[in-house]
Design a protein around this motif. Sequence first.
Motif: not given
Lengths: 267, 113
Positions: A93-95, A66-72, A112-122, A56-60
């Motif tokens: 925030i953009a992600v 660094g900053f993390e994303i929470n899905l619910d 696309h931004l999520t994808t780029l972050c995933n690529t950089s992290l993995d 339902q909710n996306v929070t940071i």
Amino acid sequence: MSSGAMWRSCLCLRDGWRRLLNRPSGGPTASVGKGANIPFPFRAYAPPAERKRFYQNVTITQGEGGFEINLDHRKLKTPQAKLFTVPSEALAIAVATEWDSQQDTIKFYTMHLTTLCNTSLDNPTQRNKDQLIRAAVKFLDTDTIWYGVEIGSSTSIMGPSIPARTREVLVSHLASYNMWALQGIEFVVTQLKSVMLTLGLMDLRLTVEQAVLLSRLEEEYQIQKWGHVEWAHDYELRELRARTAAGTLFVHLCSESTTVKHKLLQE
Amino acid sequence: MAALGPPARTLRGLLRELRYMSAGTGRPYRDTEAYRYLVKAFRAHRVTSEKLCRAQHELHFQAATYLCLLRSIREHVALHQEFHGKGERSVEEAAGLVGLKLPHQPGGKGWEP
């Protein structure tokens, strides 16, 4: 279709996207998560084709790395199950906005931004800084846009030979970026097929629309001559703009450090 | 330097994109993190006496890039829905294209359970 032309081996998103196109829309998604028709081991790093929005909710939140994303209440993880952390708040925030804007089904090919972050992290292709730089510089030989560097024009099919000094300058300039920014730069270079245009974007000399237009000069000329096909030309143009904008924003947000200096207002 | 136009236009465009995105999810767009961050950023970096402030231009450039990103994604998805999202026609529709109808057998086809 531009999806077939992309060679990005680190993120087989094109395969997931092609399957999305082949799937008739409107019906309920039968499979959530990876479908059974993925041949192993070719799709090791592919995201699931379609998933329903399960949160339902996306929070940071701000963690140690660094900053993390929470899905619910769940923390977002990368495809390789690492914790998703980004160094920049704006990027987080953009992600989060990307995840929050999904309705019904999650369209991974728009994130696309999520994808780029995933690529950089993995770093699924496991390339180090030098390899990324070399991958980007490789496009210099076939770059069709020249700025005021000592490279002459060429009428042969092989293209002009780039003096070694120019190459060195470019390599050392790219080496000044950090690893995350380099992933973004290499991504944009691959999309635009031009090192010069990418540098123009990073240096704030070109807008994304201008850079994409210059990258597609040949196509634009043909369109003006022969007419334009909405379901192909416009479609690819929007896609190229989206990817280029994402890559450019990604690089900027990963290489800046924001400091706000309050100046004394002298009345 | 890239010609970006007035920052107000970029901000208006960004707010419009946020509005479109929130229209689908139902929550008001003023509630989102993105809205709050953008408004704060535009307000904070508006006050500067230097006309050629590079940092200000850099922020405006990032905002314009983000606007391009949101707009392109929205238009791309719209084009996809319109041209590539329909899938195949059903057998009835395909027959109807040439004015035919599928045969109707009241007792079933015999081999159906």
